[in-house]
Write a protein that holds these residues in place. Sequence first.
Motif, PDB file in Angstrom:
ATOM      1  N   VAL A   7      -6.728  -2.140  -5.324  1.00  0.00           N
ATOM      2  CA  VAL A   7      -7.648  -1.045  -4.974  1.00  0.00           C
ATOM      3  C   VAL A   7      -9.060  -1.590  -5.191  1.00  0.00           C
ATOM      4  O   VAL A   7      -9.708  -1.314  -6.192  1.00  0.00           O
ATOM      5  CB  VAL A   7      -7.394   0.208  -5.832  1.00  0.00           C
ATOM      6  CG1 VAL A   7      -8.190   1.399  -5.302  1.00  0.00           C
ATOM      7  CG2 VAL A   7      -5.912   0.551  -5.882  1.00  0.00           C
ATOM      8  N   THR A  61       0.760   3.962  -3.008  1.00  0.00           N
ATOM      9  CA  THR A  61       0.395   5.356  -2.784  1.00  0.00           C
ATOM     10  C   THR A  61       1.467   6.294  -3.321  1.00  0.00           C
ATOM     11  O   THR A  61       1.164   7.316  -3.964  1.00  0.00           O
ATOM     12  CB  THR A  61       0.169   5.618  -1.285  1.00  0.00           C
ATOM     13  OG1 THR A  61      -0.880   4.760  -0.817  1.00  0.00           O
ATOM     14  CG2 THR A  61      -0.219   7.061  -1.030  1.00  0.00           C
ATOM     15  N   ILE A 114      -5.855   6.000  -0.776  1.00  0.00           N
ATOM     16  CA  ILE A 114      -4.631   6.132  -1.575  1.00  0.00           C
ATOM     17  C   ILE A 114      -4.520   7.536  -2.154  1.00  0.00           C
ATOM     18  O   ILE A 114      -3.459   8.172  -2.088  1.00  0.00           O
ATOM     19  CB  ILE A 114      -4.614   5.065  -2.686  1.00  0.00           C
ATOM     20  CG1 ILE A 114      -4.426   3.676  -2.074  1.00  0.00           C
ATOM     21  CG2 ILE A 114      -3.520   5.360  -3.710  1.00  0.00           C
ATOM     22  CD1 ILE A 114      -4.642   2.543  -3.038  1.00  0.00           C
ATOM     23  N   THR A 146     -10.772   2.295  -0.298  1.00  0.00           N
ATOM     24  CA  THR A 146      -9.334   2.126  -0.532  1.00  0.00           C
ATOM     25  C   THR A 146      -8.821   3.168  -1.512  1.00  0.00           C
ATOM     26  O   THR A 146      -7.740   3.756  -1.312  1.00  0.00           O
ATOM     27  CB  THR A 146      -9.047   0.718  -1.073  1.00  0.00           C
ATOM     28  OG1 THR A 146      -9.565  -0.258  -0.166  1.00  0.00           O
ATOM     29  CG2 THR A 146      -7.552   0.498  -1.251  1.00  0.00           C
ATOM     30  N   ARG A 163       0.814  -1.212   0.000  1.00  0.00           N
ATOM     31  CA  ARG A 163       0.000   0.000   0.000  1.00  0.00           C
ATOM     32  C   ARG A 163       0.853   1.271   0.000  1.00  0.00           C
ATOM     33  O   ARG A 163       0.536   2.237  -0.710  1.00  0.00           O
ATOM     34  CB  ARG A 163      -0.936  -0.002   1.212  1.00  0.00           C
ATOM     35  CG  ARG A 163      -1.762   1.276   1.381  1.00  0.00           C
ATOM     36  CD  ARG A 163      -2.817   1.427   0.318  1.00  0.00           C
ATOM     37  NE  ARG A 163      -3.805   0.386   0.439  1.00  0.00           N
ATOM     38  CZ  ARG A 163      -4.860   0.439   1.269  1.00  0.00           C
ATOM     39  NH1 ARG A 163      -5.033   1.490   2.053  1.00  0.00           N
ATOM     40  NH2 ARG A 163      -5.732  -0.555   1.313  1.00  0.00           N
TER      41      ARG A 163
END
Length: 276
Positions: free
Chosen positions: A141, A114, A150, A146, A110
Amino acid sequence: MSTPLGLAALTVLDTPPLQHVDLAERHGFDTIGLRLLPAAPGTTAYPLHEDDAALSALVRRLADSPVQVFDLEIIRLGPDFDPSDYAPLLEAGARLGARAVLVGGDDPDRARLTDSYARLAELCASYGIVASLEFMPWTAVPDAKTAVEIVAGADGPARSVLVDALHVARSSTTVADLAAIPREWLHYAQMCDGATPAPRDHAELIRHAREERLVPGTGGIDLPAIWSALPEGLPVSIELPNEPLRQAIGTDAWLEQLVTATGAVLGRVPATAIVE
């Protein structure tokens, strides 16, 4: 408020860009989407960023058309993502006047995902394009929450979340989740319907998304509820691949049906006007 209508790449993916413009003009679409990179290895795409003659021909065609390019597809954020690899695509998009690029998240890390999104959004901003992160239930995603997390973590310009009706219905996303997306992050949404109950495994989810979407109002997705949570007048891209249905009546009749059915969902025309 009038809602701009777009003809998504996937709806007529066998149609080259110049003919895509012809179809859009003939059926009253305001914009088109173009797939310059394949969604999966070996699938159809039109790499205009690698063919200056074809790109220039399309730029000239658009100069004489009321139709505009809205979005480009598709940039995938994997573990080895390098935004500089996509500069030629974004340069081509800027020449075409594109406003968005569709982004898929495939990196299970993650934090790295990002960061990759933030770097892409920054690059997109330099071309006047937003990076529209699409949530899809089989990706890293999987839902709207989510996607918002992000995009929120990518402090900077050109941030965007793409809402696809099929993925809303087949993920954990709720109408409240859609309403919570910052309005400035919504640049367009994708319209279609889908069969219910939804497939359970990812392979079937992907196949349905790429091959078996349904005409709005003929499936089990609560499209009015989804659109009630989105800003009025938000541009709509009709993304609706279904070759058996399209071939049964022909492309022109198919697109007329999609436009009419989408208008019914958006309140443009009465539902009784939809051709079955």
